[in-house]
Motif scaffolding. Structure first.
Motif, PDB file in Angstrom:
ATOM      1  N   ARG A   7      54.865   9.281 -15.289  1.00 58.42           N
ATOM      2  CA  ARG A   7      54.474   8.573 -16.516  1.00 58.42           C
ATOM      3  C   ARG A   7      53.049   8.936 -16.944  1.00 58.42           C
ATOM      4  O   ARG A   7      52.682   8.732 -18.099  1.00 58.42           O
ATOM      5  CB  ARG A   7      54.523   7.060 -16.287  1.00 58.42           C
ATOM      6  CG  ARG A   7      55.905   6.428 -16.266  1.00 58.42           C
ATOM      7  CD  ARG A   7      55.724   4.923 -16.192  1.00 58.42           C
ATOM      8  NE  ARG A   7      56.979   4.193 -16.246  1.00 58.42           N
ATOM      9  CZ  ARG A   7      57.647   3.762 -15.180  1.00 58.42           C
ATOM     10  NH1 ARG A   7      57.176   4.030 -13.973  1.00 58.42           N
ATOM     11  NH2 ARG A   7      58.761   3.077 -15.307  1.00 58.42           N
ATOM     12  N   ARG A   8      52.258   9.433 -16.025  1.00 57.27           N
ATOM     13  CA  ARG A   8      50.827   9.624 -16.272  1.00 57.27           C
ATOM     14  C   ARG A   8      50.458  11.023 -16.746  1.00 57.27           C
ATOM     15  O   ARG A   8      49.355  11.235 -17.252  1.00 57.27           O
ATOM     16  CB  ARG A   8      50.048   9.301 -14.989  1.00 57.27           C
ATOM     17  CG  ARG A   8      50.282   7.893 -14.500  1.00 57.27           C
ATOM     18  CD  ARG A   8      49.744   7.678 -13.098  1.00 57.27           C
ATOM     19  NE  ARG A   8      50.136   6.367 -12.583  1.00 57.27           N
ATOM     20  CZ  ARG A   8      50.138   6.027 -11.309  1.00 57.27           C
ATOM     21  NH1 ARG A   8      49.776   6.927 -10.389  1.00 57.27           N
ATOM     22  NH2 ARG A   8      50.503   4.824 -10.931  1.00 57.27           N
ATOM     23  N   THR A   9      51.360  11.972 -16.556  1.00 59.48           N
ATOM     24  CA  THR A   9      51.103  13.341 -16.982  1.00 59.48           C
ATOM     25  C   THR A   9      52.423  14.099 -16.990  1.00 59.48           C
ATOM     26  O   THR A   9      53.430  13.614 -16.477  1.00 59.48           O
ATOM     27  CB  THR A   9      50.092  14.022 -16.047  1.00 59.48           C
ATOM     28  OG1 THR A   9      49.665  15.259 -16.628  1.00 59.48           O
ATOM     29  CG2 THR A   9      50.685  14.292 -14.668  1.00 59.48           C
ATOM     30  N   ASP A  10      52.431  15.282 -17.584  1.00 58.49           N
ATOM     31  CA  ASP A  10      53.662  16.071 -17.670  1.00 58.49           C
ATOM     32  C   ASP A  10      53.685  17.080 -16.525  1.00 58.49           C
ATOM     33  O   ASP A  10      53.225  18.221 -16.662  1.00 58.49           O
ATOM     34  CB  ASP A  10      53.741  16.781 -19.029  1.00 58.49           C
ATOM     35  CG  ASP A  10      55.128  17.313 -19.324  1.00 58.49           C
ATOM     36  OD1 ASP A  10      55.851  17.666 -18.372  1.00 58.49           O
ATOM     37  OD2 ASP A  10      55.502  17.380 -20.513  1.00 58.49           O
ATOM     38  N   ILE A  11      54.235  16.647 -15.390  1.00 56.13           N
ATOM     39  CA  ILE A  11      54.292  17.515 -14.209  1.00 56.13           C
ATOM     40  C   ILE A  11      55.173  18.738 -14.440  1.00 56.13           C
ATOM     41  O   ILE A  11      54.769  19.866 -14.112  1.00 56.13           O
ATOM     42  CB  ILE A  11      54.724  16.704 -12.971  1.00 56.13           C
ATOM     43  CG1 ILE A  11      53.568  15.805 -12.523  1.00 56.13           C
ATOM     44  CG2 ILE A  11      55.162  17.620 -11.826  1.00 56.13           C
ATOM     45  CD1 ILE A  11      53.875  14.900 -11.348  1.00 56.13           C
ATOM     46  N   PRO A  12      56.397  18.603 -14.987  1.00 56.78           N
ATOM     47  CA  PRO A  12      57.208  19.808 -15.207  1.00 56.78           C
ATOM     48  C   PRO A  12      56.538  20.835 -16.120  1.00 56.78           C
ATOM     49  O   PRO A  12      56.700  22.043 -15.921  1.00 56.78           O
ATOM     50  CB  PRO A  12      58.487  19.249 -15.834  1.00 56.78           C
ATOM     51  CG  PRO A  12      58.584  17.858 -15.313  1.00 56.78           C
ATOM     52  CD  PRO A  12      57.160  17.378 -15.278  1.00 56.78           C
ATOM     53  N   ALA A  13      55.783  20.381 -17.115  1.00 56.74           N
ATOM     54  CA  ALA A  13      55.161  21.312 -18.063  1.00 56.74           C
ATOM     55  C   ALA A  13      53.958  22.026 -17.464  1.00 56.74           C
ATOM     56  O   ALA A  13      53.764  23.226 -17.688  1.00 56.74           O
ATOM     57  CB  ALA A  13      54.746  20.572 -19.331  1.00 56.74           C
ATOM     58  N   PHE A  14      53.127  21.302 -16.704  1.00 58.13           N
ATOM     59  CA  PHE A  14      51.830  21.843 -16.305  1.00 58.13           C
ATOM     60  C   PHE A  14      51.620  22.000 -14.799  1.00 58.13           C
ATOM     61  O   PHE A  14      50.767  22.786 -14.380  1.00 58.13           O
ATOM     62  CB  PHE A  14      50.708  20.947 -16.856  1.00 58.13           C
ATOM     63  CG  PHE A  14      50.722  20.813 -18.349  1.00 58.13           C
ATOM     64  CD1 PHE A  14      50.570  21.919 -19.167  1.00 58.13           C
ATOM     65  CD2 PHE A  14      50.918  19.575 -18.939  1.00 58.13           C
ATOM     66  CE1 PHE A  14      50.589  21.801 -20.550  1.00 58.13           C
ATOM     67  CE2 PHE A  14      50.938  19.440 -20.320  1.00 58.13           C
ATOM     68  CZ  PHE A  14      50.778  20.551 -21.124  1.00 58.13           C
ATOM     69  N   PHE A  15      52.359  21.256 -14.002  1.00 60.79           N
ATOM     70  CA  PHE A  15      52.068  21.221 -12.569  1.00 60.79           C
ATOM     71  C   PHE A  15      53.331  21.424 -11.729  1.00 60.79           C
ATOM     72  O   PHE A  15      53.445  20.874 -10.633  1.00 60.79           O
ATOM     73  CB  PHE A  15      51.388  19.894 -12.211  1.00 60.79           C
ATOM     74  CG  PHE A  15      50.205  19.559 -13.081  1.00 60.79           C
ATOM     75  CD1 PHE A  15      49.074  20.366 -13.075  1.00 60.79           C
ATOM     76  CD2 PHE A  15      50.231  18.460 -13.924  1.00 60.79           C
ATOM     77  CE1 PHE A  15      47.983  20.074 -13.885  1.00 60.79           C
ATOM     78  CE2 PHE A  15      49.154  18.151 -14.731  1.00 60.79           C
ATOM     79  CZ  PHE A  15      48.021  18.958 -14.716  1.00 60.79           C
ATOM     80  N   GLY A  16      54.238  22.219 -12.219  1.00 62.67           N
ATOM     81  CA  GLY A  16      55.497  22.452 -11.522  1.00 62.67           C
ATOM     82  C   GLY A  16      55.324  23.139 -10.181  1.00 62.67           C
ATOM     83  O   GLY A  16      56.003  22.801  -9.204  1.00 62.67           O
ATOM     84  N   ASP A  17      54.395  24.102 -10.112  1.00 60.65           N
ATOM     85  CA  ASP A  17      54.162  24.797  -8.837  1.00 60.65           C
ATOM     86  C   ASP A  17      53.640  23.819  -7.786  1.00 60.65           C
ATOM     87  O   ASP A  17      54.028  23.886  -6.616  1.00 60.65           O
ATOM     88  CB  ASP A  17      53.156  25.944  -9.030  1.00 60.65           C
ATOM     89  CG  ASP A  17      53.751  27.093  -9.831  1.00 60.65           C
ATOM     90  OD1 ASP A  17      54.976  27.264  -9.780  1.00 60.65           O
ATOM     91  OD2 ASP A  17      52.984  27.804 -10.500  1.00 60.65           O
ATOM     92  N   TRP A  18      52.748  22.939  -8.198  1.00 70.02           N
ATOM     93  CA  TRP A  18      52.227  21.920  -7.282  1.00 70.02           C
ATOM     94  C   TRP A  18      53.360  21.048  -6.762  1.00 70.02           C
ATOM     95  O   TRP A  18      53.464  20.799  -5.556  1.00 70.02           O
ATOM     96  CB  TRP A  18      51.182  21.049  -7.996  1.00 70.02           C
ATOM     97  CG  TRP A  18      50.714  19.882  -7.181  1.00 70.02           C
ATOM     98  CD1 TRP A  18      49.739  19.883  -6.231  1.00 70.02           C
ATOM     99  CD2 TRP A  18      51.226  18.537  -7.226  1.00 70.02           C
ATOM    100  NE1 TRP A  18      49.599  18.632  -5.675  1.00 70.02           N
ATOM    101  CE2 TRP A  18      50.499  17.786  -6.271  1.00 70.02           C
ATOM    102  CE3 TRP A  18      52.205  17.898  -7.974  1.00 70.02           C
ATOM    103  CZ2 TRP A  18      50.735  16.426  -6.054  1.00 70.02           C
ATOM    104  CZ3 TRP A  18      52.446  16.546  -7.761  1.00 70.02           C
ATOM    105  CH2 TRP A  18      51.719  15.822  -6.809  1.00 70.02           C
ATOM    106  N   GLY A 254      51.618  11.067 -10.421  1.00 69.79           N
ATOM    107  CA  GLY A 254      50.717  11.642 -11.411  1.00 69.79           C
ATOM    108  C   GLY A 254      49.338  11.024 -11.411  1.00 69.79           C
ATOM    109  O   GLY A 254      49.034  10.092 -10.677  1.00 69.79           O
ATOM    110  N   ILE A 255      48.494  11.559 -12.277  1.00 65.59           N
ATOM    111  CA  ILE A 255      47.132  11.072 -12.437  1.00 65.59           C
ATOM    112  C   ILE A 255      46.813  11.066 -13.926  1.00 65.59           C
ATOM    113  O   ILE A 255      47.206  11.965 -14.668  1.00 65.59           O
ATOM    114  CB  ILE A 255      46.129  11.952 -11.651  1.00 65.59           C
ATOM    115  CG1 ILE A 255      44.700  11.412 -11.766  1.00 65.59           C
ATOM    116  CG2 ILE A 255      46.186  13.395 -12.096  1.00 65.59           C
ATOM    117  CD1 ILE A 255      43.701  12.125 -10.870  1.00 65.59           C
ATOM    118  N   PHE A 256      46.136  10.012 -14.377  1.00 66.91           N
ATOM    119  CA  PHE A 256      45.748   9.914 -15.780  1.00 66.91           C
ATOM    120  C   PHE A 256      44.744  11.014 -16.128  1.00 66.91           C
ATOM    121  O   PHE A 256      44.072  11.586 -15.276  1.00 66.91           O
ATOM    122  CB  PHE A 256      45.130   8.545 -16.068  1.00 66.91           C
ATOM    123  CG  PHE A 256      46.118   7.411 -16.010  1.00 66.91           C
ATOM    124  CD1 PHE A 256      47.177   7.339 -16.898  1.00 66.91           C
ATOM    125  CD2 PHE A 256      45.981   6.407 -15.064  1.00 66.91           C
ATOM    126  CE1 PHE A 256      48.089   6.291 -16.840  1.00 66.91           C
ATOM    127  CE2 PHE A 256      46.883   5.357 -15.003  1.00 66.91           C
ATOM    128  CZ  PHE A 256      47.948   5.298 -15.894  1.00 66.91           C
TER     129      PHE A 256
END
Length: 365
Positions: A7-18, A254-256
């Protein structure tokens, strides 16, 4: 446990490798947003994760990573709205996003791709008639690839109110909201979509609509049964969300202030400068997303089913853990034997302690 990503960030868009590195290593860490110096470690092994709920506006670069999630139950909350670059500056062209939606649905099934037409924003340039037209256009393209559409009206959060005022977004009355939801809902029904409202305190049942459960315990049970799980778990309402929210409890990784979409209406971003500063800390190999662990200031806890327990760091800081067995970035497969033990918390604690020791050794070097 149910994992929210995020809810706090778009993980699939920007942090998928993480995220996939966390899956491979079997655990992740996250900060308590209300008490940032409190850090939790949570197991991501399939036996500990009931489901993963992804929230995204552009998972295009994540599609090739779904092969790592075959053992997991998961689904996507996928937002597609009719706004341009003035409101959603970093979202790709809508035709491209729609094609990604279709591709994802073809890969995992339309039950697991939920469309969010969210938030609805009414302005002089985007009246209800505009939304009716655009929503129907999207229904024509998306309805063959999903079963559900979740809608809500924009919230005037203190973090977003200035930007919303710049575009003259209207703060609607309950009666006006009722008319908006009725109009959008009637269009969705024509396309055989189940239209649900998210955290709206409006009597939408009179319109034949439902209140949404975005982190949906019923859907998760259904999807788990399809994967062969026979248990009939009950999931508790998430009391950390707003009263009108129908979501069940989940853990958000996630993180804000890390989402680079920079949407005008976003509740999770405070400022562009904060986002840029936080994203500079991104390390795809770190257990924490866009954050560094402070050995002295941060309290580290192991997240368990009904609470958490504190990791005692003093021994590490005083170098009394020489007898601790080192775990050197073992692969997901080689950890299977350890995970198969009756209680994986011992493994998780050992893994976290080893991570803390590595931080300590790095600082000393």
């Amino acid at each position: 446990m149910i994992i929210s990503a995020s809810r706090r960030t778009d993980i699939p868009a920007f942090f998928g490798d993480w995220f996939i590195n966390r899956i491979k290593e079997g655990f992740a860490m996250y900060r308590n947003p209300m008490r940032p110096t409190q850090v939790f470690a949570v197991s991501l092994h399939p036996k500990d994760v009931d489901a993963i709920v992804f929230w995204t506006k552009n998972p295009k670069n994540f599609l090739d990573k779904l092969k790592y999630l075959e053992e997991y139950t998961y689904y996507f909350q996928f937002t597609i709205t009719p706004y341009g670059k003035d409101i959603e500056p970093n979202i790709p062209p809508k035709d491209e996003v729609i094609q990604t939606f279709i591709e994802l649905s073809n890969m995992i099934g339309k039950k697991r791709v939920i469309w969010r037409y969210d938030p609805i924003i009414i302005t002089d340039k985007m009246p209800l008639s505009y939304h009716k037209e655009k929503f129907e256009e999207l229904c024509e393209k998306l309805s063959p690839y999903t079963q559900k559409c979740i809608i809500s009206y924009v919230d005037f959060y203190s973090k977003a109110v200035d930007e919303l005022n710049k575009i003259n977004a209207k703060d609607l009355s309950v009666e006006e909201l009722y008319n908006v939801f009725g109009a959008i809902g009637s269009i969705g029904k024509r396309y055989n979509l189940s239209v649900e409202t998210c955290t709206e305190d409006v009597p939408i049942e009179q319109l034949g609509l439902k209140k949404a459960h975005c982190v949906d315990g019923e859907l998760i049970r259904e999807l788990r049964k399809e994967k062969g799980f026979c248990e009939d778990k009950e999931y508790k309402k998430d009391n950390n969300q707003r009263k009108a929210c129908g979501c069940v409890q989940s853990i958000d990784l996630g993180i804000f202030n890390t989402c680079k979409h920079f949407c005008t209406y976003c509740y999770a971003n405070f400022s562009r400068n904060s986002i840029i500063k936080n994203v500079e800390k991104y390390d795809e190999k770190s257990p924490l997303l866009c954050s560094y662990l402070d050995l002295e200031k941060d309290e580290v806890r192991i997240r368990e089913k009904d609470g958490s327990r504190k990791i005692e760091k003093d021994n590490i800081l005083q170098e009394k853990f020489n007898e601790l067995k080192t775990i050197e970035q073992q692969s997901f497969c080689t950890m299977e034997e350890v995970f198969s033990k009756e209680d994986s918390n011992d493994w998780l604690e050992e893994k976290v302690l080893e991570y803390l020791r590595k931080i300590k050794n790095t600082i000393e070097i």
